[in-house]
Write a protein that holds these residues in place. Sequence first.
Motif, PDB file in Angstrom:
ATOM      1  N   GLN A 266      45.974  69.246  14.633  1.00 35.81           N
ATOM      2  CA  GLN A 266      44.807  70.119  14.653  1.00 35.81           C
ATOM      3  C   GLN A 266      43.832  69.673  15.761  1.00 35.81           C
ATOM      4  O   GLN A 266      43.596  68.476  15.930  1.00 35.81           O
ATOM      5  CB  GLN A 266      44.092  70.097  13.304  1.00 35.81           C
ATOM      6  CG  GLN A 266      44.905  70.688  12.163  1.00 35.81           C
ATOM      7  CD  GLN A 266      45.200  72.165  12.370  1.00 35.81           C
ATOM      8  OE1 GLN A 266      44.345  72.928  12.813  1.00 35.81           O
ATOM      9  NE2 GLN A 266      46.424  72.573  12.052  1.00 35.81           N
ATOM     10  N   PRO A 267      43.261  70.630  16.500  1.00 31.23           N
ATOM     11  CA  PRO A 267      42.456  70.275  17.680  1.00 31.23           C
ATOM     12  C   PRO A 267      40.987  69.993  17.380  1.00 31.23           C
ATOM     13  O   PRO A 267      40.086  70.615  17.961  1.00 31.23           O
ATOM     14  CB  PRO A 267      42.616  71.522  18.559  1.00 31.23           C
ATOM     15  CG  PRO A 267      42.700  72.644  17.580  1.00 31.23           C
ATOM     16  CD  PRO A 267      43.457  72.096  16.411  1.00 31.23           C
TER      17      PRO A 267
ATOM     18  N   GLU B 164      38.842  72.186   7.444  1.00 33.47           N
ATOM     19  CA  GLU B 164      40.134  72.842   7.619  1.00 33.47           C
ATOM     20  C   GLU B 164      39.982  73.951   8.655  1.00 33.47           C
ATOM     21  O   GLU B 164      38.859  74.309   9.046  1.00 33.47           O
ATOM     22  CB  GLU B 164      40.647  73.409   6.291  1.00 33.47           C
ATOM     23  CG  GLU B 164      39.664  74.319   5.570  1.00 33.47           C
ATOM     24  CD  GLU B 164      40.069  74.574   4.132  1.00 33.47           C
ATOM     25  OE1 GLU B 164      41.271  74.577   3.838  1.00 33.47           O
ATOM     26  OE2 GLU B 164      39.163  74.778   3.302  1.00 33.47           O
ATOM     27  N   THR B 165      41.105  74.470   9.109  1.00 26.74           N
ATOM     28  CA  THR B 165      41.082  75.537  10.117  1.00 26.74           C
ATOM     29  C   THR B 165      41.843  76.755   9.611  1.00 26.74           C
ATOM     30  O   THR B 165      42.659  76.666   8.679  1.00 26.74           O
ATOM     31  CB  THR B 165      41.729  75.066  11.434  1.00 26.74           C
ATOM     32  OG1 THR B 165      43.106  74.727  11.194  1.00 26.74           O
ATOM     33  CG2 THR B 165      41.003  73.864  12.011  1.00 26.74           C
ATOM     34  N   LYS B 166      41.559  77.905  10.254  1.00 27.92           N
ATOM     35  CA  LYS B 166      42.318  79.122   9.974  1.00 27.92           C
ATOM     36  C   LYS B 166      42.259  80.016  11.208  1.00 27.92           C
ATOM     37  O   LYS B 166      41.275  79.989  11.968  1.00 27.92           O
ATOM     38  CB  LYS B 166      41.768  79.854   8.752  1.00 27.92           C
ATOM     39  CG  LYS B 166      40.420  80.507   8.973  1.00 27.92           C
ATOM     40  CD  LYS B 166      40.017  81.352   7.768  1.00 27.92           C
ATOM     41  CE  LYS B 166      38.718  82.107   8.027  1.00 27.92           C
ATOM     42  NZ  LYS B 166      38.338  82.966   6.875  1.00 27.92           N
ATOM     43  N   PRO B 167      43.297  80.795  11.440  1.00 31.42           N
ATOM     44  CA  PRO B 167      43.288  81.700  12.595  1.00 31.42           C
ATOM     45  C   PRO B 167      42.178  82.736  12.460  1.00 31.42           C
ATOM     46  O   PRO B 167      41.862  83.198  11.362  1.00 31.42           O
ATOM     47  CB  PRO B 167      44.668  82.360  12.544  1.00 31.42           C
ATOM     48  CG  PRO B 167      45.512  81.442  11.716  1.00 31.42           C
ATOM     49  CD  PRO B 167      44.576  80.817  10.714  1.00 31.42           C
TER      50      PRO B 167
ATOM     51  N   LEU C 294      40.624  80.383  16.704  1.00 30.81           N
ATOM     52  CA  LEU C 294      40.715  79.452  15.579  1.00 30.81           C
ATOM     53  C   LEU C 294      39.312  79.137  15.055  1.00 30.81           C
ATOM     54  O   LEU C 294      38.408  78.823  15.830  1.00 30.81           O
ATOM     55  CB  LEU C 294      41.396  78.158  16.018  1.00 30.81           C
ATOM     56  CG  LEU C 294      41.872  77.208  14.906  1.00 30.81           C
ATOM     57  CD1 LEU C 294      43.002  77.826  14.097  1.00 30.81           C
ATOM     58  CD2 LEU C 294      42.328  75.876  15.519  1.00 30.81           C
ATOM     59  N   ASP C 295      39.146  79.243  13.750  1.00 32.12           N
ATOM     60  CA  ASP C 295      37.913  78.803  13.087  1.00 32.12           C
ATOM     61  C   ASP C 295      38.128  77.416  12.498  1.00 32.12           C
ATOM     62  O   ASP C 295      39.177  77.152  11.870  1.00 32.12           O
ATOM     63  CB  ASP C 295      37.525  79.748  11.946  1.00 32.12           C
ATOM     64  CG  ASP C 295      36.847  81.015  12.430  1.00 32.12           C
ATOM     65  OD1 ASP C 295      36.507  81.100  13.637  1.00 32.12           O
ATOM     66  OD2 ASP C 295      36.669  81.932  11.594  1.00 32.12           O
ATOM     67  N   ALA C 296      37.159  76.549  12.691  1.00 33.19           N
ATOM     68  CA  ALA C 296      37.130  75.264  11.975  1.00 33.19           C
ATOM     69  C   ALA C 296      35.995  75.364  10.954  1.00 33.19           C
ATOM     70  O   ALA C 296      34.843  75.651  11.314  1.00 33.19           O
ATOM     71  CB  ALA C 296      36.893  74.113  12.927  1.00 33.19           C
ATOM     72  N   ILE C 297      36.317  75.170   9.691  1.00 31.59           N
ATOM     73  CA  ILE C 297      35.357  75.368   8.600  1.00 31.59           C
ATOM     74  C   ILE C 297      35.019  74.004   8.000  1.00 31.59           C
ATOM     75  O   ILE C 297      35.880  73.331   7.425  1.00 31.59           O
ATOM     76  CB  ILE C 297      35.930  76.300   7.525  1.00 31.59           C
ATOM     77  CG1 ILE C 297      36.373  77.614   8.165  1.00 31.59           C
ATOM     78  CG2 ILE C 297      34.910  76.542   6.425  1.00 31.59           C
ATOM     79  CD1 ILE C 297      37.304  78.437   7.313  1.00 31.59           C
ATOM     80  N   LEU C 298      33.760  73.613   8.161  1.00 38.53           N
ATOM     81  CA  LEU C 298      33.272  72.334   7.642  1.00 38.53           C
ATOM     82  C   LEU C 298      32.331  72.619   6.473  1.00 38.53           C
ATOM     83  O   LEU C 298      31.295  73.263   6.643  1.00 38.53           O
ATOM     84  CB  LEU C 298      32.537  71.570   8.749  1.00 38.53           C
ATOM     85  CG  LEU C 298      31.850  70.268   8.353  1.00 38.53           C
ATOM     86  CD1 LEU C 298      32.872  69.229   7.876  1.00 38.53           C
ATOM     87  CD2 LEU C 298      31.027  69.728   9.522  1.00 38.53           C
ATOM     88  N   THR C 299      32.699  72.143   5.283  1.00 42.75           N
ATOM     89  CA  THR C 299      31.914  72.410   4.075  1.00 42.75           C
ATOM     90  C   THR C 299      31.396  71.097   3.502  1.00 42.75           C
ATOM     91  O   THR C 299      32.178  70.172   3.258  1.00 42.75           O
ATOM     92  CB  THR C 299      32.753  73.147   3.019  1.00 42.75           C
ATOM     93  OG1 THR C 299      33.282  74.342   3.598  1.00 42.75           O
ATOM     94  CG2 THR C 299      31.911  73.508   1.814  1.00 42.75           C
ATOM     95  N   LEU C 300      30.087  71.024   3.287  1.00 42.35           N
ATOM     96  CA  LEU C 300      29.426  69.833   2.750  1.00 42.35           C
ATOM     97  C   LEU C 300      28.756  70.212   1.431  1.00 42.35           C
ATOM     98  O   LEU C 300      28.026  71.200   1.366  1.00 42.35           O
ATOM     99  CB  LEU C 300      28.370  69.327   3.736  1.00 42.35           C
ATOM    100  CG  LEU C 300      28.795  69.263   5.206  1.00 42.35           C
ATOM    101  CD1 LEU C 300      27.611  68.950   6.095  1.00 42.35           C
ATOM    102  CD2 LEU C 300      29.906  68.248   5.399  1.00 42.35           C
ATOM    103  N   SER C 301      28.976  69.448   0.385  1.00 41.87           N
ATOM    104  CA  SER C 301      28.419  69.813  -0.922  1.00 41.87           C
ATOM    105  C   SER C 301      27.892  68.586  -1.652  1.00 41.87           C
ATOM    106  O   SER C 301      28.426  67.477  -1.524  1.00 41.87           O
ATOM    107  CB  SER C 301      29.478  70.512  -1.780  1.00 41.87           C
ATOM    108  OG  SER C 301      30.585  69.644  -2.012  1.00 41.87           O
TER     109      SER C 301
ATOM    110  N   THR D  69      38.980  69.142  20.201  1.00 47.03           N
ATOM    111  CA  THR D  69      39.743  68.262  21.078  1.00 47.03           C
ATOM    112  C   THR D  69      40.796  69.086  21.792  1.00 47.03           C
ATOM    113  O   THR D  69      40.960  70.284  21.535  1.00 47.03           O
ATOM    114  CB  THR D  69      40.400  67.123  20.268  1.00 47.03           C
ATOM    115  OG1 THR D  69      41.273  67.685  19.278  1.00 47.03           O
ATOM    116  CG2 THR D  69      39.347  66.273  19.573  1.00 47.03           C
ATOM    117  N   ALA D  70      41.534  68.425  22.675  1.00 45.92           N
ATOM    118  CA  ALA D  70      42.578  69.141  23.411  1.00 45.92           C
ATOM    119  C   ALA D  70      43.614  69.678  22.444  1.00 45.92           C
ATOM    120  O   ALA D  70      44.020  68.977  21.503  1.00 45.92           O
ATOM    121  CB  ALA D  70      43.230  68.214  24.428  1.00 45.92           C
TER     122      ALA D  70
END
Length: 200
Positions: free
Chosen positions: A71-72, A102-105, A170-177, A198-199
Amino acid sequence: MKVWQYVIALAMAGLAAGCATGAPAQPQPKAEARTQAPATNDTPAPQVTESTPPGDIPDDTMFVIYRHPGQPYRVEVPEGWARTDLATGAGFTDKLNGIRIETKPATVPPTEASVRNQVQSDDIRTVNTVTRQGGKAVRIVYRADSSPDAVTGKVVKDEIERYIFHRSGLDAILTLSGPVGADNVDAWRTVSDSFRWTAP
């Protein structure tokens, strides 16, 4: 000396003798004034032990870099938190706090409206676009019930911050709880600022 003069002389002599032999009256001692000392409490005041409120992340927490193979992206997370591997990322937990990446298209970048529609909560606090060191992201803050504790079954109200970064489809989803009211502002800023693409 006449008789009456003799009688008077004897009376005077007796009076003088009585005064000479009688013990003089002794003054009575005055009662001493006693001042009662004020009552003192020898029991020391109880010491108040400061404790970290539930959910607060200590200021001296150390952070380490997490990378998922293939994962980039990279992100920093608190050292020592339990990790659960996911298909495109990982979840990290400690006590009542959690981090998930996590990521998702995604064919198009996220918008504030699209992110709002993705969140199932009646208590959305903020939806805005923010700039972090790793780039721009759509940020949503909302509240929701936590998952029940595996041991006690207890549910707490969480405040959740979610960041959606986008790059090249690509979405990178960062969730803080963490629990509502916990002071995690600095820790969450460290984590969200640490995200980097990253590359590929």
